[in-house]
Design an enzyme around this catalytic site. Sequence first.
Site, PDB file in Angstrom:
ATOM      1  N   GLU A   1      -0.988 -17.293  -1.631  1.00 28.30           N
ATOM      2  CA  GLU A   1      -0.149 -17.621  -2.792  1.00 28.30           C
ATOM      3  C   GLU A   1      -0.957 -18.275  -3.909  1.00 28.30           C
ATOM      4  OE1 GLU A   1       3.761 -19.028  -2.059  1.00 28.30           O
ATOM      5  OE2 GLU A   1       3.828 -18.191  -0.046  1.00 28.30           O
TER       6      GLU A   1
ATOM      7  N   TRP B   1      -0.511  -8.452   5.270  1.00 26.75           N
ATOM      8  CA  TRP B   1      -0.451  -9.905   5.393  1.00 26.75           C
ATOM      9  C   TRP B   1       0.941 -10.414   5.025  1.00 26.75           C
ATOM     10  CZ3 TRP B   1      -3.874 -11.529   8.467  1.00 26.75           C
ATOM     11  CH2 TRP B   1      -5.181 -11.009   8.459  1.00 26.75           C
TER      12      TRP B   1
END
Length: 449
Positions: free
Chosen positions: A405, A198
């Site tokens: 994140e 990713w």
Amino acid sequence: MFKPLFRHATHQLRFKAAQASFSRRHTHASSTFDWTDPLASKSLFTEEELAISETAESYSQERLLPRVLEAYRNEDFDPHILREMGELGLLGSTIKGYDCAGVSSVASGLITRAVERVDSGYRSSMSVQSSLVMGGIEEFGTAEQKERFLPGMAKGKLVGCFGLTEPNHGSDPGSMESVARPHPTKRGYYLLSGAKTWITNSPIADVMLVWAKLHDTGKIRGFVIEREKCPPGTMETPPIKNKNGLRASITGMIQMDDIPVPQENIFPDVEGLRGPFSCLNSARFGIAWGIIGALEDCIARAREYALERKQFKSNPIAKYQLVQKKFADATTDAAYGILAATQVGRLKDEGKATPEMISMIKRQNCDRALVGARALQEVFGGNAVSDEYHIGRHVANLFVTQTYEGQSDIHCECLSILCFSDRSADSLDQSVDSRQSNYWNTSILLILP
């Protein structure tokens, strides 16, 4: 088929006239309410910041918007976009020197807001280049590393990616399996092996900032890998296809099999999770700004549609309170989100922002943007299924921004724990070094540098 931008100027003029009429009849104030800036956030920005915002908005609307539908449909990212951004000084914009603009944190936030108003994927590609890779090199790199990489990245001539997440370790990067061991025959080199996944920009990246554990000590270190110097067979960066979101950006893996990395390409002083999490804090700050741009685009498009779409005795659906409530909620969240991000930006430039502040605005703005976009999607009814209305694309993207994140629940857990503790970030950093494994430290370390 209804075109969402059709006659936008006509509606804007008509509603501004209506607002002015309402103000004259019901208030004594000289100013009027502006639905595009409900709490007058522009009054908080400097002239330079407003000019930078205007440049970023013009570029995004004139150069990015016309390409986004085809890019999203085909999962096709044009690397030349980063060169275009570089020519305008949008990359690594807060860095001083190295051909970077050296602007304020608020100005950089306004740039991400403008880009994400078009698409979160474009902002992600820009953020990885600017905050994660350039920011990491600027903060932790040697003088030689900065001179070698930052000018080319600032112009978009070198593309960067950031390798932290692994197939088996997402929210728990401390358990990463990527490892660097001393080269058995070549002094001053390490052999890097493992897999990252990713990773935005990885299939097209020239420079890769990869985090891995030293084989001898288990300490996490930062390695700058140059694609052109990797021997054949040591590295593959296959793209990840068939995504449901962020389709306008390119995402892939980094597969490493004894990549030789010289000592001069290793960050000299930072070790542990402090390095990657410091980079992530800067990126999260940008996300907190960017997703408000996406929500604002949803508001504008849904408003246009609600004024055009007539139902029930030929009334525009904007007349009905159930529809109006969705706009009241979304515009309030967008306005509050910009004020919070601006405050943290000012504190960031003063050296007073904490990781917890950034965690809070990243979580809150992402959560509310997703809720608002999903609610506004309902305004379009069945037409929301068509990508020509753009709203579905924003909703799919905003789910991803809420997840990457630091997923929302992880930020929530860490913030809630801190609300009941007097422990400082410094003491928590010490917990990293001592490798305490209790639940407190496990959850806190997921977001603190």
